[in-house]
Design an enzyme around this catalytic site. Sequence first.
Site, PDB file in Angstrom:
ATOM      1  N   SER A   1       0.837  -1.207   0.000  1.00  0.00           N
ATOM      2  CA  SER A   1       0.000   0.000   0.000  1.00  0.00           C
ATOM      3  C   SER A   1       0.869   1.253   0.000  1.00  0.00           C
ATOM      4  CB  SER A   1      -0.933   0.005   1.217  1.00  0.00           C
ATOM      5  OG  SER A   1      -0.195  -0.219   2.408  1.00  0.00           O
TER       6      SER A   1
ATOM      7  N   ASP B   1       5.952  -7.125   2.692  1.00  0.00           N
ATOM      8  CA  ASP B   1       4.945  -7.543   1.713  1.00  0.00           C
ATOM      9  C   ASP B   1       5.637  -7.922   0.409  1.00  0.00           C
ATOM     10  OD1 ASP B   1       2.285  -7.984   1.274  1.00  0.00           O
ATOM     11  OD2 ASP B   1       1.724  -5.868   1.119  1.00  0.00           O
TER      12      ASP B   1
ATOM     13  N   LYS C   1       4.692 -11.510   3.666  1.00  0.00           N
ATOM     14  CA  LYS C   1       3.265 -11.739   3.399  1.00  0.00           C
ATOM     15  C   LYS C   1       3.069 -11.903   1.908  1.00  0.00           C
ATOM     16  CE  LYS C   1       0.007  -8.338   3.592  1.00  0.00           C
ATOM     17  NZ  LYS C   1      -0.482  -8.328   2.203  1.00  0.00           N
TER      18      LYS C   1
ATOM     19  N   GLU D   1      -0.174 -12.850  -1.153  1.00  0.00           N
ATOM     20  CA  GLU D   1      -1.619 -12.940  -1.372  1.00  0.00           C
ATOM     21  C   GLU D   1      -2.003 -14.215  -2.115  1.00  0.00           C
ATOM     22  OE1 GLU D   1      -2.963  -9.438  -3.467  1.00  0.00           O
ATOM     23  OE2 GLU D   1      -2.230  -8.079  -1.910  1.00  0.00           O
TER      24      GLU D   1
ATOM     25  N   GLU E   1      -9.134  -9.636   4.240  1.00  0.00           N
ATOM     26  CA  GLU E   1      -9.484  -8.264   3.836  1.00  0.00           C
ATOM     27  C   GLU E   1     -10.788  -8.277   3.035  1.00  0.00           C
ATOM     28  OE1 GLU E   1      -6.392  -6.034   1.865  1.00  0.00           O
ATOM     29  OE2 GLU E   1      -7.756  -4.371   1.412  1.00  0.00           O
TER      30      GLU E   1
HETATM   31  O1  KIV Z   1      -0.397  -3.461   1.653  1.00  0.00           O
HETATM   32  C1  KIV Z   1      -1.065  -3.371   2.696  1.00  0.00           C
HETATM   33  O2  KIV Z   1      -1.073  -2.345   3.393  1.00  0.00           O
HETATM   34  C2  KIV Z   1      -1.861  -4.524   3.099  1.00  0.00           C
HETATM   35  C3  KIV Z   1      -2.776  -4.352   4.265  1.00  0.00           C
HETATM   36  C4  KIV Z   1      -3.930  -3.513   3.908  1.00  0.00           C
HETATM   37  C5  KIV Z   1      -3.190  -5.662   4.849  1.00  0.00           C
HETATM   38  O3  KIV Z   1      -1.781  -5.548   2.494  1.00  0.00           O
END
Ligand code: KIV
Length: 255
Positions: free
Chosen positions: A46, A84, A114, A116, A183
């Site tokens: 994000s 991420d 993380k 997806e 989410e």
């Molecule tokens: O990229 C991000 O901020 C996210 C969160 C909203 C879980 O994946």
Amino acid sequence: MAGKLTAPKIIARKGGEKLRMITAYDFPSARIADRAGADIILVGDSVANVVLGRDDMLAMTVDEMVYHTAAVTAADPAALVVGDMPWLSYHTSADDAVRNAGRLVREGGAGAVKLEGGRKRVPMIRAVLDAEIPVMGHLGLTPQSVHAMGGYRVQGKTAAMANELVSDAVAIAEAGAFAIVLEGVPDVLAEVITKEIPIPTIGIGAGADTDGQVLVFHDVLGLHDGHIAKFVRQYALLADDAVAAVEAFFADVQS
Ligand code: KIV
């Protein structure tokens, strides 16, 4: 390591004290999140929207995510820092997933990554875990699938879609993920998944019955003027305060 949150400590929180997770993208935001008592700091892709002013997350690169992750870990937070994995850094092969997850850990200093997606990501999750890197899953409204989903839409609204998501969550948990972000799914579905799997669920737009909650740093603090999702609760309007402060400085300059 003593006093630091780790993936095994996060698993142990299942069903206990709620997990506090927030995003951060640089040294000052990581310091603020840590001082406020975050359990998990997510260096989310994000960053593309709220820091880099991009329309979606798809252009984020591994280099950029490593850069932001390193800025966060430089703050040496007690929270577990999760890096991420950006789009296409794990979709192509298990080898690519390991190599790119490894960069977030080795160069960025992350304690976990993380990624997806559901059952089709199980081989990648297993490979990253085999390289001794803890993995957090992310199901439901997965922003990297914006084109496939036809927009940012709540997922799992029909019984069939809900069953698919439950199966995905079970598969990811069985593969060895230490937690799953849920989410944009109906509250009742998040509650069902939370009861069904032995690892913590962390909700965003998924109701109150998850093992923890996550929000985007800039949304919590009211730091950007872009679109704010309906479920977001803002706890401050710092962009307005910042404009007022800079205006006060400029007024002093004039006088
Ligand atoms: O990229 C991000 O901020 C996210 C969160 C909203 C879980 O994946």
